[in-house]
Design a protein around this motif. Sequence first.
Motif, PDB file in Angstrom:
ATOM      1  N   VAL A  24      44.778 -13.386  12.440  1.00 30.59           N
ATOM      2  CA  VAL A  24      45.646 -14.459  11.545  1.00 30.59           C
ATOM      3  C   VAL A  24      45.976 -15.660  12.207  1.00 30.59           C
ATOM      4  O   VAL A  24      46.483 -15.636  13.404  1.00 30.59           O
ATOM      5  CB  VAL A  24      46.917 -13.478  11.085  1.00 30.59           C
ATOM      6  CG1 VAL A  24      47.439 -14.729   9.911  1.00 30.59           C
ATOM      7  CG2 VAL A  24      46.461 -12.319  10.201  1.00 30.59           C
ATOM      8  N   GLU A  43      45.618 -19.733   2.700  1.00 34.03           N
ATOM      9  CA  GLU A  43      46.673 -19.404   1.745  1.00 34.03           C
ATOM     10  C   GLU A  43      47.841 -20.314   2.204  1.00 34.03           C
ATOM     11  O   GLU A  43      48.375 -20.307   3.164  1.00 34.03           O
ATOM     12  CB  GLU A  43      46.853 -17.937   1.989  1.00 34.03           C
ATOM     13  CG  GLU A  43      45.589 -17.192   1.824  1.00 34.03           C
ATOM     14  CD  GLU A  43      46.133 -15.537   2.445  1.00 34.03           C
ATOM     15  OE1 GLU A  43      47.107 -15.073   2.037  1.00 34.03           O
ATOM     16  OE2 GLU A  43      45.258 -14.916   2.917  1.00 34.03           O
ATOM     17  N   ARG A  66      41.986 -14.784   8.861  1.00 30.07           N
ATOM     18  CA  ARG A  66      43.009 -15.159   7.881  1.00 30.07           C
ATOM     19  C   ARG A  66      43.767 -16.252   8.163  1.00 30.07           C
ATOM     20  O   ARG A  66      44.119 -16.247   9.309  1.00 30.07           O
ATOM     21  CB  ARG A  66      43.787 -13.999   7.286  1.00 30.07           C
ATOM     22  CG  ARG A  66      44.592 -14.085   6.239  1.00 30.07           C
ATOM     23  CD  ARG A  66      45.268 -12.811   6.008  1.00 30.07           C
ATOM     24  NE  ARG A  66      46.409 -12.913   5.016  1.00 30.07           N
ATOM     25  CZ  ARG A  66      47.491 -12.413   5.051  1.00 30.07           C
ATOM     26  NH1 ARG A  66      47.983 -11.624   5.944  1.00 30.07           N
ATOM     27  NH2 ARG A  66      48.392 -12.791   4.097  1.00 30.07           N
TER      28      ARG A  66
END
Length: 150
Positions: A94, A67, A46
Amino acid sequence: MDLLLWRHADAGEGSPDINRTLTPRGLKQSQRMARWLDEHAPAELRVLVSPATRTRQTIEAWRSDYEINPAVGLDATPQSLLEAAGWPEAGGAVLVVGHQPTLGQVASLLLRDEDSALSFKKGALWWFQLRERNGELQTVLKTVINADLI
C-alpha cells in the motif's frame, strides 16, 4: 506487507489548506519520485491519497488510479492511516500519499513504538516492510528517498 509513505511535494501557501497546490519545485519533486517509482514500486500496489489538492497532484505525476481516502487526509491520525492501509494484516503493498505530522507519527510508531513524530521532507518517500524472522514480526525500514536527491 509493504507500506510506502509519500509526503506530498512542495506546495504554496494559501487558504483553505485543502486547496493548496504544488509549486513548480513540487511538480519537479513529484516527477522525480514518479520516475523512481516506475523502477522500484511493487507491481501490485494499492494507492490511498488524501483529499487535499497537493496530494492528488503529487500522485498524478505517476499514476491516475488511486483511492481518495479522508482517513489519510489533513485530519488523519496514525491509527486512521494504519487502519485504512490495513497494516499489518492486509498483506500486499500500500502506498499512502499524505501529510506531516501524521506520516512522521506513523513512522515513529513503526520504528520506535513511540507516540512522537519523525520529520518527513516534502516529496520524500519512506518504505516499510513487515517481515517474520525467527518467529518474530519485525518492521524494517527498506528505504528513504528524498525527491530532491533523485
